[in-house]
Every structure is written in structure tokens, then in C-alpha cells.
Design a protein around this motif. Structure first.
Motif, PDB file in Angstrom:
ATOM      1  N   VAL A   6       3.538  22.797  44.492  1.00 33.28           N
ATOM      2  CA  VAL A   6       4.691  22.241  45.197  1.00 33.28           C
ATOM      3  C   VAL A   6       4.248  21.296  46.314  1.00 33.28           C
ATOM      4  N   SER A   7       3.166  21.634  46.995  1.00 31.18           N
ATOM      5  CA  SER A   7       2.703  20.805  48.118  1.00 31.18           C
ATOM      6  C   SER A   7       2.215  19.441  47.661  1.00 31.18           C
ATOM      7  N   LEU A   8       1.767  19.331  46.422  1.00 32.80           N
ATOM      8  CA  LEU A   8       1.239  18.060  45.915  1.00 32.80           C
ATOM      9  C   LEU A   8       2.289  17.222  45.194  1.00 32.80           C
ATOM     10  N   THR A   9       3.529  17.653  45.179  1.00 29.59           N
ATOM     11  CA  THR A   9       4.575  16.830  44.574  1.00 29.59           C
ATOM     12  C   THR A   9       4.828  15.607  45.448  1.00 29.59           C
ATOM     13  N   PRO A  10       5.247  14.492  44.867  1.00 31.47           N
ATOM     14  CA  PRO A  10       5.512  13.293  45.667  1.00 31.47           C
ATOM     15  C   PRO A  10       6.545  13.524  46.762  1.00 31.47           C
ATOM     16  N   GLU A  11       7.552  14.331  46.478  1.00 32.83           N
ATOM     17  CA  GLU A  11       8.587  14.580  47.480  1.00 32.83           C
ATOM     18  C   GLU A  11       8.017  15.315  48.690  1.00 32.83           C
ATOM     19  N   CYS A  12       7.155  16.315  48.446  1.00 35.55           N
ATOM     20  CA  CYS A  12       6.585  17.088  49.554  1.00 35.55           C
ATOM     21  C   CYS A  12       5.628  16.231  50.386  1.00 35.55           C
ATOM     22  N   LEU A  13       4.797  15.452  49.715  1.00 32.75           N
ATOM     23  CA  LEU A  13       3.870  14.574  50.432  1.00 32.75           C
ATOM     24  C   LEU A  13       4.612  13.546  51.277  1.00 32.75           C
ATOM     25  N   SER A  14       5.666  12.984  50.709  1.00 34.03           N
ATOM     26  CA  SER A  14       6.461  12.013  51.458  1.00 34.03           C
ATOM     27  C   SER A  14       7.140  12.660  52.656  1.00 34.03           C
ATOM     28  N   ALA A  15       7.651  13.871  52.468  1.00 36.74           N
ATOM     29  CA  ALA A  15       8.316  14.563  53.575  1.00 36.74           C
ATOM     30  C   ALA A  15       7.345  14.854  54.719  1.00 36.74           C
ATOM     31  N   MET A  16       6.115  15.230  54.390  1.00 39.26           N
ATOM     32  CA  MET A  16       5.123  15.506  55.432  1.00 39.26           C
ATOM     33  C   MET A  16       4.795  14.250  56.237  1.00 39.26           C
ATOM     34  N   VAL A  17       4.679  13.112  55.543  1.00 41.50           N
ATOM     35  CA  VAL A  17       4.398  11.862  56.253  1.00 41.50           C
ATOM     36  C   VAL A  17       5.568  11.477  57.145  1.00 41.50           C
ATOM     37  N   LEU A  18       6.781  11.616  56.638  1.00 41.89           N
ATOM     38  CA  LEU A  18       7.964  11.269  57.430  1.00 41.89           C
ATOM     39  C   LEU A  18       8.080  12.146  58.674  1.00 41.89           C
ATOM     40  N   LEU A  19       7.794  13.427  58.531  1.00 38.89           N
ATOM     41  CA  LEU A  19       7.900  14.319  59.686  1.00 38.89           C
ATOM     42  C   LEU A  19       6.763  14.097  60.682  1.00 38.89           C
TER      43      LEU A  19
END
Length: 201
Positions: free
Chosen positions: A22-35
Motif C-alpha cells: 500500500v505504501s508504494l502505490t502512486p496515491e500513497c507516494l503522492s499523498a506523502m509528498v503533498l503532506l
């Protein structure tokens, strides 16, 4: 992902494997960068991931409205950067600063143009036509020497690999004596005059 209880595990998958997937999904990676950019305030990472997944699902179903809106907003931002850098270039009195600002301005302008071009291709995709190539060998080039070249049209419709023996139902007669051509008549008369009296032996 901070909330491990919301991560559903697949069959035969451990908790660590599910967390990594789950952590390596594009959505999760993008969310971490945004936060991490601190531009979105104190939002829950799970809520951001869920929103990104909804946008991904819409895109997969053919809804390009989000992508079109994003590209248009980026084009506006790049156009604003172009105006800012161009203004700084005009206000400076240093030649080096003028060159640096104008280079940045033109880069922003070029990126804005490319973004709008991409948006236009999304709105009206290019039609790609696949044309089957036809190889028609009706032109034959004959090189007589290094200075001249002639092009003839092949009038014979027979296949190029057709045997010569089957043309007109006749076979080639290799025993027939050929007559001298028009170009060899002078040489033929000279041979009669200068022919050796006794054959060499």
C-alpha cells in the motif's frame, strides 16, 4: 500509512507485506509528498490517499476532467512565472541578471506552451492512420556506365522468377548460332583481312 487497521491483507500476505504494497502505490507516494510540503495543513494521510484513489478511478473510467483542469491550472501558473521573470529582466540594470531572468522567462513560456499542447491533444486526440505498404516493382533502373542512367517501365506482367523455358511453350536452344550485332560489323570485316593464314597450334 499511519493507520494499519485500515489496510486489508491479501490471502497469504503478512502485515508487513501489505503495508509495503500500500505504501508504494502512486496515491500513497503522492499523498506523502503533498503532506511533506506543508501546503495542505494538518490533513490525515489516509483521507488524501482515498481522494487520490477516487481521482485515479475516474481517470480509469475515461473521465479526463481532472487531468484537463490540472493542465490548465499549470499552464496559468507557468504563464505567471513567465510574466514575473520577464518583468524582473526588464527592471534590472545588470546584464548578467537580465540574461538569467530572460532565460528563466523563456523556459517558463516554453513549458506553458507544451502544457497547452498536451491539453489540446487530450481534448482532440490525433487520428493515427495505418496504411498497408504496397511494394510495386514496375520501375527498373539500368546503369550502362558511370555517367548515364536510364529508367525503363517493365511491361512484362509475368512473375520475375518465372522460368524462361516455359515462355510460349518453347525451350531455350543453346546450340543455335548467334549472328553478329550491328555494333560488331566493322570488327567482322577487319577479321577477314587480318586473319592469320595458319592456325596456331
Amino acid at each position: 500509512m499511519s493507520d494499519k487497521s485500515k489496510i486489508s491483507r491479501r490471502e497469504g500476505e503478512t502485515s508487513s507485506q501489505a503495508m509495503a504494497r500500500v505504501s508504494l502505490t502512486p496515491e500513497c507516494l503522492s499523498a506523502m509528498v503533498l503532506l511533506d510540503s506543508k501546503m495542505m495543513g494538518a490533513l490525515d494521510v489516509t483521507a488524501v490517499v482515498d481522494e487520490l484513489r477516487l481521482q485515479t478511478a475516474a481517470l480509469n473510467s475515461g473521465d479526463m476532467s481532472r487531468a484537463e483542469s490540472m493542465l490548465l491550472a499549470q499552464a496559468h501558473t507557468l504563464d505567471s512565472l513567465f510574466a514575473q521573470f520577464a518583468g524582473r529582466a526588464l527592471r534590472t540594470r545588470q546584464l548578467d541578471d537580465l540574461e538569467s531572468y530572460m532565460r528563466l522567462a523563456l523556459k517558463a513560456q516554453n513549458q506553458a506552451r507544451a502544457t497547452l499542447q498536451t491539453l489540446g491533444e487530450l481534448k482532440a486526440p490525433k487520428q493515427v492512420a495505418f496504411v498497408k505498404q504496397a511494394n510495386i516493382g514496375n520501375q527498373v533502373q539500368v546503369n550502362n556506365d558511370s555517367s548515364t542512367a536510364r529508367t525503363r517501365t517493365r511491361k512484362n506482367s509475368k512473375a520475375p522468377n518465372e522460368l524462361l523455358e516455359v515462355q510460349h511453350g518453347k525451350r531455350l536452344d543453346t546450340r543455335a548460332k548467334g549472328s553478329s550485332g550491328s555494333a560488331d560489323q566493322a570488327m567482322e570485316s577487319m577479321a577477314k583481312q587480318h586473319r592469320a593464314k595458319k592456325p596456331r597450334g
